[in-house]
Design a protein around this motif. Sequence first.
Motif, PDB file in Angstrom:
ATOM      1  N   LEU A   1       0.853  -1.183   0.000  1.00 11.12           N
ATOM      2  CA  LEU A   1       0.000   0.000   0.000  1.00 11.12           C
ATOM      3  C   LEU A   1       0.892   1.237   0.000  1.00 11.12           C
ATOM      4  N   LEU A   2       0.567   2.191  -0.858  1.00 11.56           N
ATOM      5  CA  LEU A   2       1.303   3.465  -0.856  1.00 11.56           C
ATOM      6  C   LEU A   2       0.350   4.583  -0.433  1.00 11.56           C
ATOM      7  N   LEU A   3       0.748   5.331   0.575  1.00 15.34           N
ATOM      8  CA  LEU A   3      -0.025   6.494   1.000  1.00 15.34           C
ATOM      9  C   LEU A   3       0.593   7.736   0.365  1.00 15.34           C
ATOM     10  N   ALA A   4      -0.145   8.350  -0.515  1.00 14.79           N
ATOM     11  CA  ALA A   4       0.292   9.599  -1.155  1.00 14.79           C
ATOM     12  C   ALA A   4      -0.844  10.593  -0.983  1.00 14.79           C
ATOM     13  N   THR A   5      -1.195  10.796   0.277  1.00  9.87           N
ATOM     14  CA  THR A   5      -2.418  11.521   0.607  1.00  9.87           C
ATOM     15  C   THR A   5      -2.268  13.038   0.551  1.00  9.87           C
ATOM     16  N   GLY A   6      -1.019  13.519   0.369  1.00  3.54           N
ATOM     17  CA  GLY A   6      -0.836  14.946   0.162  1.00  3.54           C
ATOM     18  C   GLY A   6      -1.031  15.786   1.410  1.00  3.54           C
ATOM     19  N   ALA A   7      -1.388  17.025   1.167  1.00  7.22           N
ATOM     20  CA  ALA A   7      -1.587  17.981   2.259  1.00  7.22           C
ATOM     21  C   ALA A   7      -2.810  18.817   1.923  1.00  7.22           C
ATOM     22  N   ARG A   8      -3.276  19.545   2.915  1.00  5.30           N
ATOM     23  CA  ARG A   8      -4.422  20.443   2.683  1.00  5.30           C
ATOM     24  C   ARG A   8      -4.050  21.820   3.225  1.00  5.30           C
ATOM     25  N   PRO A   9      -4.701  22.851   2.743  1.00  3.69           N
ATOM     26  CA  PRO A   9      -4.339  24.187   3.219  1.00  3.69           C
ATOM     27  C   PRO A   9      -4.588  24.332   4.716  1.00  3.69           C
ATOM     28  N   ARG A  10      -3.668  24.993   5.378  1.00  3.02           N
ATOM     29  CA  ARG A  10      -3.876  25.319   6.798  1.00  3.02           C
ATOM     30  C   ARG A  10      -4.968  26.390   6.850  1.00  3.02           C
ATOM     31  N   THR A  11      -5.862  26.253   7.803  1.00  2.78           N
ATOM     32  CA  THR A  11      -6.954  27.238   7.897  1.00  2.78           C
ATOM     33  C   THR A  11      -6.764  28.099   9.139  1.00  2.78           C
ATOM     34  N   LEU A  12      -7.487  29.182   9.171  1.00  2.00           N
ATOM     35  CA  LEU A  12      -7.460  30.041  10.347  1.00  2.00           C
ATOM     36  C   LEU A  12      -8.273  29.371  11.439  1.00  2.00           C
ATOM     37  N   PRO A  13      -7.830  29.492  12.679  1.00  2.00           N
ATOM     38  CA  PRO A  13      -8.570  28.836  13.760  1.00  2.00           C
ATOM     39  C   PRO A  13     -10.037  29.281  13.757  1.00  2.00           C
ATOM     40  N   GLY A  14     -10.905  28.317  13.789  1.00  3.36           N
ATOM     41  CA  GLY A  14     -12.333  28.606  13.882  1.00  3.36           C
ATOM     42  C   GLY A  14     -12.921  29.229  12.630  1.00  3.36           C
ATOM     43  N   MET A  15     -12.225  29.125  11.509  1.00  3.27           N
ATOM     44  CA  MET A  15     -12.731  29.779  10.301  1.00  3.27           C
ATOM     45  C   MET A  15     -12.574  28.858   9.094  1.00  3.27           C
ATOM     46  N   ALA A  16     -13.649  28.293   8.640  1.00  5.86           N
ATOM     47  CA  ALA A  16     -13.608  27.385   7.499  1.00  5.86           C
ATOM     48  C   ALA A  16     -13.644  28.194   6.205  1.00  5.86           C
ATOM     49  N   CYS A  17     -13.185  27.565   5.114  1.00  8.62           N
ATOM     50  CA  CYS A  17     -13.289  28.212   3.816  1.00  8.62           C
ATOM     51  C   CYS A  17     -14.737  28.107   3.344  1.00  8.62           C
ATOM     52  N   GLY A  18     -15.122  29.058   2.533  1.00 11.17           N
ATOM     53  CA  GLY A  18     -16.500  29.110   2.058  1.00 11.17           C
ATOM     54  C   GLY A  18     -16.903  30.558   1.992  1.00 11.17           C
ATOM     55  N   GLY A  19     -17.957  30.843   1.282  1.00  9.43           N
ATOM     56  CA  GLY A  19     -18.380  32.229   1.144  1.00  9.43           C
ATOM     57  C   GLY A  19     -17.294  33.057   0.487  1.00  9.43           C
ATOM     58  N   ARG A  20     -16.835  34.091   1.176  1.00 12.40           N
ATOM     59  CA  ARG A  20     -15.805  34.976   0.611  1.00 12.40           C
ATOM     60  C   ARG A  20     -14.412  34.652   1.131  1.00 12.40           C
ATOM     61  N   ILE A  21     -14.270  33.481   1.713  1.00 11.13           N
ATOM     62  CA  ILE A  21     -12.954  33.065   2.203  1.00 11.13           C
ATOM     63  C   ILE A  21     -12.556  31.786   1.467  1.00 11.13           C
TER      64      ILE A  21
END
Lengths: 104, 407
Positions: free
Chosen positions: B101-121
């Motif tokens: 098995l190879l795990l090549a799961t990558g990375a995801r953007p770091r987010t601001l604490p308590g603030m999800a992406c969506g809307g105007r972010i």
Amino acid sequence: MSDTWIEVCAADEIDEEDVIRFDHAGRTFAIYRSPEDTYHATDGLCTHEKIHLADGLVMDHIIECPKHNGRFDYKTGEAKGAPVCVDLRTYPVKVEGGTVFIGL
Amino acid sequence: MADFVIVGAGECGARAAFALREKGFDGTITLIGSETHLPYERPPLSKEALVAGAGPKLVADAERYAAAGIAVLSGRTVLEIDRAGRRVRLGDGTALPYDKLLLATGARPRTLPGMACGGRIAALRSHDDATRIRAHLVEGSHVAILGGGFIGLELAASARKLGASVTLVEGLPRVLSRGVPAEIAAIVASRHAAEGVEVLCGAKVAGIEERPGEVRLTLEDGRVVSASLLVVGIGAVPNTELAEAAGLAVDNGIAVDGLLRTSDPDILAAGDCTSYPLPLYGDRRVRLESWRNAQEQGQLAAANMLGGGEAHCAVPWFWSDQYDMTLQIAGLADGAATTVRRDLGEGAFLLFHLDAEGRLIAASGIGKGNAVARDIRLAEMLIAARRHPDPAALAAPETKLKTLLAA
């Protein structure tokens, strides 16, 4: 296969194991001088993302794209592995009287 | 016949799949990715693809996967690794057996604490993110970018090309403080200023508020930045949850050895999600988020899934394109005792970073187009060969670096 011989430059304008850019009639080429002092020509742009190979590094008979390190054998045009998978077109070259010509 | 499964269908996973076939593997290969697109190259997302609004630049088209006998499961998530039963369980309930098995799961953007992406972010990692961001980058719009790293700066350059105005907010005193020498970062920052980007360094964010028609950033010094979109580019977090839940060692990324093996010898990991020892730097453990690392480790993982026993010994290498400039960096410069500059003309220059013993440990450069590429590549070879080049020769543009390699 070649119709016309086009003058490129003086043979000593290309260092040994090096490459220069040559533009002609709206097309762009890369002209190589090998460590064995033979001359070669390919299309100028990498088949991966159209980066000019004349900014790349020549090591032995390999030209490496300056952007993503795609490698080709510049004598045969053969793509030598990821990220390049499409071969490079090559052109005949001759040296006469100290001048390099490309056959187009 | 052996079954190989690759979790993560980005650059790394896709390269590994093809490399397995190139190396003669004749078992089954299943490549599983959560995105709906076939694997594509991510570097263009902040650059030309963003400007042109182009579709994803695929690593390979569907025909090539079919021809190579690689099964691509797109839009699928892996919920669990059953190490005892040697199978992975997918979100739809399917269980896939594996021998390796190879795990090549990558990375995801770091987010601001308590603030999800969506809307105007927004954050930028995927093609769909790029499409969403692009919709806001129109003539006369105003975009705020939080973070003066590669992503933020490349995005700023692309936004300017599309006619949007840009305010870039960086909390540290300068841009590119991670891994890029101050001398080069200063050139990048002044070029952005000349292109009309408002670059605010040392600017700490006190608050972010979404309102009808705008997103508003309030800085600690009281300044307010109003924009139609805020893009957060403050780094990436490795996707290690699957590995952790399976009891694999994690240390700022899925911890692998020089052969890219996790703490389970039948499971390898590669690319952005891994941390690994760098032999050239005293086996210091690093995690590198870069296109070339993803590619090289994908290929190496393939070799080692087949029992190749090949150790990873690459020189870290990065590049960034902004406007008509490219900067390239080979090696890790922290730990440098001296820096030598070589001018290449037309504003292009190289910096060579040597340790206290005079060993070349890194080189960085900036210039128009690919002006520095060849020399950085040669520097990389000098670094890999652990050379101690003469600083005077490094500084002299008339001395070809190739001659130092031969010396």
